[in-house]
Design a protein around this motif. Structure first.
Motif, mmCIF file in Angstrom:
data_model
loop_
_atom_site.group_PDB
_atom_site.id
_atom_site.type_symbol
_atom_site.label_atom_id
_atom_site.label_comp_id
_atom_site.label_asym_id
_atom_site.label_seq_id
_atom_site.Cartn_x
_atom_site.Cartn_y
_atom_site.Cartn_z
ATOM 1 N N ARG A 284 0.812 -1.202 0.000
ATOM 2 C CA ARG A 284 0.000 0.000 0.000
ATOM 3 C C ARG A 284 0.846 1.251 0.000
ATOM 4 N NH1 ARG A 284 -4.901 1.178 3.938
ATOM 5 N NH2 ARG A 284 -4.923 3.287 3.115
ATOM 6 N N ARG B 180 0.733 4.070 -2.717
ATOM 7 C CA ARG B 180 0.546 5.498 -2.477
ATOM 8 C C ARG B 180 1.650 6.310 -3.087
ATOM 9 N NH1 ARG B 180 -0.935 4.497 3.247
ATOM 10 N NH2 ARG B 180 -3.177 4.385 3.172
ATOM 11 N N ARG C 137 1.796 6.909 -6.783
ATOM 12 C CA ARG C 137 0.872 7.898 -7.343
ATOM 13 C C ARG C 137 1.339 9.313 -7.065
ATOM 14 N NH1 ARG C 137 -3.552 6.609 -4.502
ATOM 15 N NH2 ARG C 137 -2.666 4.580 -4.088
ATOM 16 N N ARG D 255 -2.016 -2.483 -8.132
ATOM 17 C CA ARG D 255 -3.387 -2.015 -8.094
ATOM 18 C C ARG D 255 -3.576 -0.883 -9.079
ATOM 19 N NH1 ARG D 255 -3.733 -0.509 -2.349
ATOM 20 N NH2 ARG D 255 -3.525 1.571 -3.169
ATOM 21 N N ARG D 256 -4.651 -0.926 -9.770
ATOM 22 C CA ARG D 256 -4.916 0.229 -10.627
ATOM 23 C C ARG D 256 -5.582 1.296 -9.775
ATOM 24 N NH1 ARG D 256 -8.620 -2.061 -14.709
ATOM 25 N NH2 ARG D 256 -8.750 -3.664 -13.119
ATOM 26 N N THR D 257 -5.247 2.498 -10.036
ATOM 27 C CA THR D 257 -5.873 3.563 -9.273
ATOM 28 C C THR D 257 -7.136 3.979 -10.006
ATOM 29 O OG1 THR D 257 -4.708 5.262 -10.476
ATOM 30 C CG2 THR D 257 -3.645 4.396 -8.524
ATOM 31 N N PRO D 258 -8.088 4.449 -9.272
ATOM 32 C CA PRO D 258 -9.366 4.767 -9.906
ATOM 33 C C PRO D 258 -9.236 5.906 -10.912
ATOM 34 C CG PRO D 258 -9.348 5.421 -7.592
ATOM 35 C CD PRO D 258 -8.090 4.681 -7.844
ATOM 36 N N ARG D 259 -8.152 6.641 -10.801
ATOM 37 C CA ARG D 259 -7.985 7.778 -11.701
ATOM 38 C C ARG D 259 -7.883 7.331 -13.155
ATOM 39 N NH1 ARG D 259 -2.940 10.879 -10.131
ATOM 40 N NH2 ARG D 259 -4.111 11.041 -8.220
ATOM 41 N N TYR E 203 -12.153 8.535 -2.130
ATOM 42 C CA TYR E 203 -10.973 7.708 -2.378
ATOM 43 C C TYR E 203 -9.756 8.324 -1.692
ATOM 44 C CZ TYR E 203 -7.171 5.263 -4.548
ATOM 45 O OH TYR E 203 -6.032 4.520 -4.743
ATOM 46 N N ILE F 107 -9.793 7.949 2.162
ATOM 47 C CA ILE F 107 -9.365 6.636 2.662
ATOM 48 C C ILE F 107 -7.878 6.429 2.415
ATOM 49 C CG2 ILE F 107 -9.739 4.137 2.510
ATOM 50 C CD1 ILE F 107 -12.139 5.618 3.607
ATOM 51 N N ASP F 108 -7.453 6.873 1.238
ATOM 52 C CA ASP F 108 -6.057 6.669 0.872
ATOM 53 C C ASP F 108 -5.114 7.401 1.824
ATOM 54 O OD1 ASP F 108 -4.020 5.615 -0.704
ATOM 55 O OD2 ASP F 108 -3.879 7.467 -1.859
ATOM 56 N N SER G 217 -15.615 2.559 -10.608
ATOM 57 C CA SER G 217 -14.153 2.471 -10.592
ATOM 58 C C SER G 217 -13.612 3.065 -9.291
ATOM 59 C CB SER G 217 -13.568 3.200 -11.791
ATOM 60 O OG SER G 217 -14.013 4.535 -11.773
ATOM 61 N N HIS G 218 -14.173 4.201 -8.863
ATOM 62 C CA HIS G 218 -13.729 4.810 -7.619
ATOM 63 C C HIS G 218 -14.040 3.899 -6.447
ATOM 64 C CE1 HIS G 218 -13.705 8.064 -10.412
ATOM 65 N NE2 HIS G 218 -13.347 8.985 -9.514
ATOM 66 N N GLY H 170 -11.656 1.086 -6.186
ATOM 67 C CA GLY H 170 -10.389 1.566 -5.615
ATOM 68 C C GLY H 170 -10.480 1.655 -4.106
ATOM 69 N N ARG I 164 -10.393 -1.724 -2.570
ATOM 70 C CA ARG I 164 -9.047 -2.304 -2.537
ATOM 71 C C ARG I 164 -8.239 -1.737 -1.375
ATOM 72 N NH1 ARG I 164 -9.088 -2.951 -8.349
ATOM 73 N NH2 ARG I 164 -8.849 -0.716 -8.540
ATOM 74 N N LEU I 165 -8.372 -0.430 -1.163
ATOM 75 C CA LEU I 165 -7.659 0.188 -0.042
ATOM 76 C C LEU I 165 -8.116 -0.418 1.267
ATOM 77 C CD1 LEU I 165 -7.807 3.962 -1.069
ATOM 78 C CD2 LEU I 165 -5.788 2.513 -1.031
#
Lengths: 106, 1400
Positions: free
Chosen positions: A8, A12, A15, A101-105, B598, B601-602, B633-634, B637, B640-641
């Motif tokens: 993780r 982080r 990104r 992990r793919r980021t939602p962006r 997102y 949480i991140d 998609s968000h 994510g 997953r976090l």
């Protein structure tokens, strides 16, 4: 557990990686001017120009992140970058391996 | 984060390095007349070309002064580019960095900013216990290096530093007193030389030559010839040489005593004494004329000097100008100015003159000198910044500043003088000036920006001056600058309790200017302070304008995290979602809120998420109630976090928010892992069952290749030819190449991968082919392969290029010109690769053949074709050695033309040095205008150190003494490094005296190195050794002193002594953790375990949470193992691992082995679990644990269990290279040494089974080698007869021999191997190690016998062996029966290692 949190952290960090480290920025310029300058090469996603809260001057370097790799290439195409009479020093940041992990962006 | 802090200086450095050559080029070209004449100076080969000109050779004792005068050109802009503020605010003071900064400043500009000096002084006072060289540096800086400060203030500063440092425990030696004297002289400070001497005597410090010289100068400053003569008498009594410096002082002395005749007469007196007047003397004479306003004598002297001596007087004239102005004769300045050529090289000196003039109140004359440089091209660099800055510092009126700005602008010397002055005003906290300047800027239409107000606001905040803050806000508003949100949040609001108070106060004081930015700032401010209720009220207020929520997202996240009010979270989120003011722009509320969640949480750590799990669940539910949805998609994510934070329950909550329309699934397929075992059997079985066998066959071929079993591999191939696939063939081809079977390799290649086929081999295999072909003289075939590589587009990597280079170099070393040229041509023309290393052999091949014209031809052609200069130093040296003037001239011209004079001069300089022609080298390096090129100097110095060339290095250091910008400390450091390598303390001591004479402040690392050399060789250190710096020591209390002593003793490995001091110590509270570590380590190193434990116990009572560092802990473990305190050792290991440190490998190994010896399986298992994660990190062999467990089973008499445990591990280890358990040598050695014969037999059976049934040969090889080690030759022989595969484990055999050759008494092992399996050993390698063994034993007879044997057997020994052998024979006084290889030992070691690397 440990591995998961490590992954993780990496996630982080990846990104938050920037494309360029820019140094020798003239004191007259703020992040607004930097963004304006660099937006000629592509969409500037982030520009972090740290200021010294103790003096009110910035530290004369910043980090820039663009939206796409093509923007980065555009920047590299140009031999020298001169802003308000000062030649900027650009250093491309090496990208570490992207997180699984793919980021939602994206 | 180390980045930012180091970026400044590093960037500056790199910029400098890149810049230097060009600047010099320009300088060289601009003064072409002088340099061109000097360029082709190749004495004595070309005597007519030697110019009659002699560059100034100032007296060495005055180097700093002269260097100060002759500083090389620097763009003045750079000075401005180093803002002091950056230093002021550094959170932790970087000491060395600061010292370096001072040193750099002096070297490059000839001065130090006062603020920098003061800052360092303060930091040093705070840190306490100043080092000797730090004090020296500060003292030395208080003279002319501070042109911005008036003289009395400088002396005062020096005294303050002297006293303060003394108070803090600085120890003064001769160098400090000499430095103080220099400062007095430079500041024209009146003092009594006799008292000074008395003070030195009192302090028991011996004056030396430098001291006396400076005392004479002091008397002369006062015109006291009598006093000077007294000192001269001392010098004569002590037989000290009288140098130019003394005579120069006397000139001044006589003049100031009013006796001009005697003053002028000194010049002839010194000539009679055999000392030639140099620049120093003339400067002295000119200065006394200047003091008298005698401009005619000045002119006359100048003309004379120019006629007879040919010096360049420009720098000296600058001093004369200052003296004229100071003495009240400004009217003559113009006269002198006209004689100065204002070129680039003069800039630093001129800058210092300008600054000094301003300091003394002559700013207009200063400005006129500045303008003398207006003709120089500006190259985008601003000129005159330093001038403006100093004017600001001296509080010049605005009107005058404005006038200078205008003139600079008109003269096109400065692009933005006003902006620059603004910065100076802001930096020096002059708000009134800053505001005035901003007003002027507005008038001129220059942009004004919000952040210009920040330094002012920062200052007012510090002063708690609210009126000042309001004033700034108003002024900025009047100037039409709309302040941004950062201004408010970072610099305005923090003056007030909250944004509401701020708002009302601003309003009350008439500086509330409504804007979107102000609202953003308010939201950010309240959010960042965790006041979510205020955030909600601002967001819902009707007065708030539209704001993109991204503008305050980060602050809001921060606010959410510091608040537990879920209701507020939801309300604010709802507002963001539903109030279109905050997400009006696309992509719209769904995305915006999804994105926000997102990030929320991140930004939380795992533990934060876990702690807030319940609140987050409620939050998600409330959002759901509010009908908020986010894109899938968000949502994914976020899930997953949450998953990685181990809160599966929360995931359900988050899923509630998912926008169902866009749901998708993502499955990541697991890559299947194949598990292959017993390939041969499998193959047979498949064949019998008529199943496809291609895959298994390929795996088998690969496995055989892995084992280097060419014979068998070819057999298998022949047997199953129809089922062979390309992959198998490729591996086979490579195998054949490795085994030098080039015929078979080519056959296979032609058959399976013909040129016409589109299928290609991989790069490495092509390279192997090319190499094998070239080796066998099949050049055309090799070229064909290369062509094919190109045609098939084989990828070329850096490694490939290295391989090409290796192949070319091999041919070059053989002197095979045709092969080198053709292969090179093919590689380059085909565009396969393009790298300088590839071109180098083109030249080397001619050097090998000693064909210099051809080498030169190759050099120029390489340059023309590829733009690279290669092998230049070697060519130069060879030419100088041969005395080939013509070719030397040719190559010099060529380099000059292409790279400029400076590079050519350096190359020539190095070649002369290298070949011992120092006179010629001196002439080259003294070329005027030449300046230090740190990179090139370093290159050569390192080369000297590497090749142990003391004389050459000494000459390099000596000859560069007057080289502009040369980092003298660095040069002496190189010299000391070599002294250290050779343990040459005598030379090191001489270096110390030299350093003083040159008036250099050595860096701490230099002093430390010097002290180390002296101490190591049992010498007294004549200065205070820089101590290990303490981070937080306030004053030198007794405890600190004792702690230092303890650390010193520990460093000298006197642990017990240190312990005694420690136990007697009263206040142990102050003792630092790192000192505890050092003490414990020292005690353990001497095996005082109990004492160490006692210290540890004390540490634990005094320092909360004290843990030993990993090195000390590891030593502790080893000591405990030695004493058989295994339980304690386990506990220490656990502690180390728990605190996130790593034990050392020896510690882990010792403990594992000891526990295994005890047969303590339970604890061994515990150890295994503990070490599992760190095995890789500490490079612990995976085999070790397996061996240990097996041994433990043996110890509990359970042989079956041992085998059952070990065997499967070995089988899977053979296929799983990651966790490879391969060798069992430790186990075998243990059972053999302890005479556990049944166990050895049992493992022997296992090893043979593994070999015969599974093709795993390592264990049986280990057994074989164990027999060899234990001198059980018969067992070994019968084993190898049963199992000849042992011979294939070449690498194991090789490393066995290598290990044997590291300690004495092991020659027998290799002899036995040579007896048992001579045909399976690489004879060259075996004999190399055998020779090494006997050399280690000092067994001359055997060494000679083995050498004879190699000759008889026609074994080609590697050069390394020959070198080592020759050295050995010479040492024992035996003749060397062959030509000793010429290069150094290290060279051949490298060569050997490279060969090994290539082979592997």
């Amino acid at each position: 557990m440990a591995a998961a949190s490590a992954a993780r952290t990496v996630g982080r960090r990846s990104r938050h990686l920037f494309d360029f480290f820019v140094a020798e920025i003239p004191w007259t310029v703020s992040s607004k001017e930097l963004k304006e300058y660099f937006s000629q090469f592509g969409a500037v996603q982030r520009c972090q120009l740290p200021f010294d809260r103790d003096t009110g001057f910035h530290r004369r370097y910043c980090w820039i992140k663009f939206s796409t790799p093509q923007d980065v290439q555009n920047v590299l195409q140009k031999d020298s970058h001169i802003l308000e009479g000062s030649k900027l020093t650009l250093k491309q940041q090496t990208r570490r391996k992207r997180s699984q992990r793919r980021t939602p962006r994206e | 984060m180390v980045g930012p802090r180091h970026v400044g200086p590093a960037a500056a450095q790199s910029r400098c390095a890149a810049h230097v050559p060009r600047a010099v080029m320009a300088a060289l070209l601009s003064s072409a007349g002088r340099l061109r004449a000097l360029r082709p100076r190749l004495p004595p080969l070309l005597p007519p070309l030697l110019p009659p000109l002699r560059p100034p050779r100032p007296d060495s004792r005055n180097t700093s002064q002269i260097r100060f005068l002759t500083l090389a050109p620097q763009e003045e802009g750079r000075v401005k580019e180093e803002p002091i503020s950056e230093i002021r605010t550094r959170p932790t003071w970087q000491f060395d960095w600061a010292l370096n900064k001072v040193d750099n400043s002096v070297r490059k500009t000839g001065r130090i900013p006062k603020s920098l000096l003061l800052k360092i002084f303060q930091e040093m006072s705070k840190a306490g216990s100043p080092g000797s060289n730090q004090t020296l540096l500060l003292l030395r800086s208080c003279g002319t290096l501070l042109p911005e400060v008036v003289s009395p203030e400088r002396t005062q500063l020096a005294h303050m530093i002297w006293d303060k440092m003394k108070e803090l425990g600085a120890v003064y030696d001769t160098s400090h007193y000499n430095a103080l004297l220099k400062v007095y002289l430079q500041n024209e400070h009146k003092f009594s030389p006799t008292e000074f001497l008395a003070r030195m005597e009192e302090a028991n410090v011996q004056p030396n030559r430098v001291t006396y010289q400076r005392l004479i100068a002091a008397y002369c400053n006062e015109g006291d010839i009598e006093g000077a003569s007294k000192i001269l008498g001392f010098m004569k009594n002590k037989e000290l040489p009288i140098t130019e410096a003394v005579f120069s002082s006397l000139v001044k002395g006589h003049a100031r005593a009013g006796d001009m005749k005697s003053a002028e007469n000194i010049l002839s007196v010194m000539r009679m004494a055999g000392v030639e007047p140099g620049p120093d003397t003339y400067l002295s004479l000119l200065n006394v004329y200047a003091e008298k306003g005698d401009v005619d004598s000045i002119k006359k002297t100048l003309e004379e000097v120019e006629k007879t001596e040919g010096y360049l007087m420009d720098r000296i004239l600058m001093q004369v100008i200052f003296n004229l102005v100071k003495a009240g004769y400004p009217q003559y300045v113009e006269d002198i100015k006209q004689r100065i050529r204002f070129e680039r090289e003069l800039i630093p000196d001129a800058m210092n003159l300008c600054l000094t003039l301003i300091t003394h109140g002559f700013e207009d004359i200063s400005f006129s000198i500045l303008k003398s440089f207006s003709h120089l091209p500006r190259d985008n660099m601003d000129q005159g910044s330093f001038f403006l800055q100093h004017c600001v510092n001296r509080d010049m009126p605005v009107k005058k500043l404005k006038q200078y700005c205008n003139e600079l602008k008109e003269a096109k010397m400065h692009s933005a003088p006003l902006t620059f002055i603004l910065r100076c005003a802001l930096e020096t906290n002059k708000p009134a000036l800053a505001i005035d300047v901003m007003k002027m800027m507005k008038e001129e239409g220059l942009p004004l920006r919000p952040h210009y107000s920040w330094p002012l606001l920062v200052q007012y905040h510090k002063e708690k001056n609210l009126q000042g803050v309001f004033e700034v806000l108003k002024v900025m508003h009047e100037l039409g600058v709309e302040l941004d949100a950062e201004t408010y949040t970072d610099y305005v609001f923090k003056n007030f309790a909250d944004s509401e108070t701020a708002r009302s106060q601003l309003k009350k004081n008439g500086c509330l200017f409504e804007s979107v930015e102000l609202h953003v700032a308010e939201i950010r401010w309240e959010a960042a302070n965790g006041r979510l209720d205020k955030v909600l009220s601002i967001l819902s207020s009707a007065n708030t304008p539209s704001i993109d929520c991204r503008l305050f997202r980060n602050s809001l996240i921060w606010g959410f995290k510091s608040s537990d009010d879920v209701h507020l979270w939801s309300k604010i989120t709802e507002l963001l979602y539903k109030d279109e003011r905050y997400c009006l722009t696309p992509p719209g509320p769904t995305e915006a809120v999804g994105y926000f969640l997102y990030h929320l949480i991140d930004s939380m750590s795992d533990s934060e998420v876990q702690a807030k799990e319940e609140r987050l669940r409620q939050y998600f539910h409330q959002l759901k109630e509010m009908n908020i949805v986010i894109p899938a998609s968000h949502c994914n994510g976020i899930c997953r976090l949450l998953d990685s934070s181990q809160v599966p329950e929360l995931i359900k909550g988050a899923r509630l928010l998912c926008d169902k329309k866009s749901l998708s699934t993502d499955n990541i397929p697991e890559s299947a892992k194949s598990d292959v075992s017993a390939l041969e059997k499998k193959l047979e079985k498949r064949k019998a069952e008529n199943q496809p066998i291609t895959d298994v066959l390929k795996q088998l071929i690969h496995a055989l290749c892995e084992e280097e079993n060419m014979q068998k591999a070819l057999e298998v191939k022949a047997k199953y030819e129809p089922d062979m696939v390309v992959g198998g063939y490729a591996a086979l081809i490579n195998l054949c190449c490795r085994h030098d079977n080039v015929e078979e390799a080519m056959n296979l290649k032609e058959k399976v991968f013909p040129k016409s086929s589109p299928v290609a081999l991989d790069t490495g295999k092509y390279i192997a082919l090319v190499e094998a072909l070239e080796k066998h003289g099949r050049l055309e075939d090799a070229i064909n392969i290369l062509t094919e590589m190109k045609e098939k587009g084989v990828p070329i990597s850096g490694r490939t290029v290295a391989s090409f280079s290796r192949i070319l170099n091999a041919a070059a070393m053989r002197g095979d010109v045709e092969t080198v040229n053709r292969l090179h041509e093919t590689i380059v023309n085909l565009g396969l690769a393009e790298s300088p290393v590839l071109h180098s052999p083109l030249i080397t091949v001619h050097l090998e053949k000693d064909d210099m014209p051809a080498a030169l031809e190759a050099l120029t052609s390489c340059y023309k074709k590829y733009g690279k200069i290669l092998q230049l130093h070697n060519i130069y040296c060879r030419l100088v050695e041969k005395g080939d003037a013509e070719l030397l001239q040719k190559v010099s011209d060529f380099i000059s033309r292409e790279y400029g004079d400076m590079m050519a001069l350096y190359d020539l300089f190095f070649a002369f040095l290298q070949t011992g022609k120092y006179k010629e080298a001196r002439k080259v390096i003294e070329t005027p205008g030449l300046r230090a090129h740190p990179g090139r100097l370093q290159w050569f110095a390192k080369r000297c150190i590497m090749n142990n060339q003391m004389e050459t290095l000494e000459q390099l250091v000596e000859l560069t003494q007057n080289l502009f910008e040369c980092d003298r400390d660095e040069m002496y450091y190189y010299l000391l490094q070599l002294c250290e390598n050779n343990d040459d303390w005598g030379k090191a001591e001489a270096v110390w005296t030299k350093i003083q004479e040159e008036n250099i402040v050595p860096r701490e690392k230099t002093l430390t190195l010097l002290a180390d050399i002296l101490q190591k060789n049992g010498q007294v250190v004549p200065f205070e050794v820089p101590k290990v710096r303490q981070e937080d020591s306030r004053s030198l209390s007794a405890a600190v002193e004792e702690e230092r002593k303890i650390r010193m003793l520990c460093k000298k490995n006197k642990g017990k002594e240190a312990y005694n001091v420690f136990m007697k110590m009263q206040e142990k509270e102050e003792f630092h953790a790192y000192s505890y570590d050092a003490l414990i380590k020292a005690l353990l190193a001497e095996n005082f375990l109990d004492e160490a434990m006692e210290v540890k116990r004390i540490a634990e009572t005094h320092i909360k949470g004290f843990t030993l560092n990993s090195a000390a802990s590891s030593l502790l473990i080893i000591s405990q193992v030695r004493r058989d305190y295994l339980k304690d050792a386990m506990a220490v290991l656990k502690g180390v691992l728990d605190s996130g440190m790593l034990p050392s490998r020896p510690a882990a190994t010792a403990l594992i082995q000891a526990v295994a010896e005890k047969g303590d399986l339970k604890n061994l298992q515990a150890l295994k679990n503990m070490l599992e994660d760190v095995t890789k990190s500490i490079d612990l062999s995976p085999s070790l644990m397996a061996n240990a467990v097996a041994l433990a089973h043996v110890k509990t008499n359970d042989l079956d269990a041992a085998v059952e445990y070990l065997e499967p591990l070995l089988i899977s280890g053979a296929q799983n290279p990651d966790q490879a358990v391969r060798n069992i040598s430790y186990l075998l050695r243990k059972v053999s040494e302890e005479g556990l014969e049944p166990a050895l037999k049992k493992f022997g059976v296992m090893a043979e089974r593994l070999a015969s049934q599974f093709g795993i040969y390592r264990p049986v090889t280990d057994l074989f080698l164990q027999y060899v080690s234990a001198d059980r030759v018969d067992d070994a022989r019968s084993l190898i007869q049963r199992c000849d595969a042992i011979a294939r484990e070449k690498r194991t055999l090789g490393s066995f021999m290598a290990r044997a050759a590291t300690k004495p008494g092991q020659a027998k092992m290799i002899e036995r191997l040579l007896e048992l399996i001579p045909e399976h050993l690489d004879t060259e390698v075996a004999y190399r190690y055998l020779l090494r063994c006997y050399e280690l034993d000092g067994d001359v007879a055997s060494v000679k016998a083995v050498y004879e044997k190699t000759k008889a057997k026609n074994v080609q020994l590697h050069e390394l062996s020959l070198k080592s052998l020759a050295v050995f024979l010479k040492n024992v006084g035996e003749p060397v029966p062959f030509t000793e290889p010429p290069e150094t030992f290290r060279f051949y070691v490298e060569k050997w290692r490279n060969r090994r690397l290539e082979a592997s």
